[in-house]
Write an enzyme that holds these catalytic residues in place. Structure first.
Site, PDB file in Angstrom:
ATOM      1  N   HIS A 294       0.853  -1.188   0.000  1.00 39.28           N
ATOM      2  CA  HIS A 294       0.000   0.000   0.000  1.00 39.28           C
ATOM      3  C   HIS A 294       0.889   1.238   0.000  1.00 39.28           C
ATOM      4  O   HIS A 294       2.027   1.207   0.480  1.00 39.28           O
ATOM      5  CB  HIS A 294      -0.881   0.031   1.245  1.00 39.28           C
TER       6      HIS A 294
ATOM      7  N   GLU B 141       0.828   3.900   1.834  1.00 43.20           N
ATOM      8  CA  GLU B 141       1.247   4.321   3.171  1.00 43.20           C
ATOM      9  C   GLU B 141       2.414   3.487   3.681  1.00 43.20           C
ATOM     10  O   GLU B 141       3.371   4.025   4.263  1.00 43.20           O
ATOM     11  CB  GLU B 141       0.089   4.193   4.169  1.00 43.20           C
TER      12      GLU B 141
ATOM     13  N   CYS C  90      -6.622   2.165   5.399  1.00 38.44           N
ATOM     14  CA  CYS C  90      -7.294   0.919   5.773  1.00 38.44           C
ATOM     15  C   CYS C  90      -6.820   0.505   7.180  1.00 38.44           C
ATOM     16  O   CYS C  90      -5.931   1.137   7.753  1.00 38.44           O
ATOM     17  CB  CYS C  90      -6.966  -0.165   4.749  1.00 38.44           C
TER      18      CYS C  90
ATOM     19  N   CYS D 280      -2.981  -0.037   7.375  1.00 39.58           N
ATOM     20  CA  CYS D 280      -2.199   1.196   7.306  1.00 39.58           C
ATOM     21  C   CYS D 280      -2.386   2.047   8.553  1.00 39.58           C
ATOM     22  O   CYS D 280      -1.439   2.688   9.012  1.00 39.58           O
ATOM     23  CB  CYS D 280      -2.533   1.953   6.032  1.00 39.58           C
TER      24      CYS D 280
END
Length: 157
Positions: A48, A50, A78, A81
């Site tokens: 991801h 992040e 999410c 993260c």
């Protein structure tokens, strides 16, 4: 947020969900970490934006504690993260678009209000229109490609 949006566009151009993130050192305003979604490219569910930005910032700053830093990301984080933000001890998260399906700062749950050992500040809706439009355009393109039977996952060549 503009730097994160540029990274989101990079993700879009390689057929990834267009999410970009940067970690900024508060005292200097310097971007110390950058990331964009690479799950499909890397075949990695952890890739991801992040996570990539936090990893790069940790390497650059020489440690896993990122206190004194802010994460800017184009989509509400999410659960994974949000957990990474808490564990990295980031001071604050600023995000663009709200994520009604997986957002865990405000939309689905409020992880930063739970009694963890670190609670970052969180602000959403920053450049929301630009971030949301990029995501909408991407998913619209994917739906159109799916209708046509194109299997290219949105990648631009």
């Amino acid at each position: 947020m503009e730097a994160a949006l540029k990274l989101a566009k990079r993700a879009y151009n390689i057929g990834e969900v267009p999410v970009g993130a940067v970690v900024v050192k508060r005292s200097t305003g310097e971007i110390v970490g950058r990331g964009y979604n690479r799950r499909e490219t890397d075949k990695n569910p952890l890739a991801h934006a992040e996570i990539e930005a936090i990893r790069e910032a940790s390497l650059k700053l020489g440690g896993w504690r990122l206190s004194g830093c802010v994460l800017y990301v184009t989509l509400e984080p999410c659960p994974m993260c949000c957990g990474a933000v808490i564990n990295a001890r980031l001071d604050r998260v600023v995000f663009g678009a709200y994520d009604k399906k997986a957002g865990s700062a405000y939309s689905v749950q409020e992880m930063f209000s739970l009694p963890y050992n670190h609670i970052p500040e969180a602000n959403g809706g920053i450049m929301e229109k630009e971030c949301s439009e990029l995501l909408s355009e991407f998913f619209s393109m994917l739906r159109n490609k799916h209708k046509r039977g194109d299997k290219s996952n949105g990648k631009k060549h």
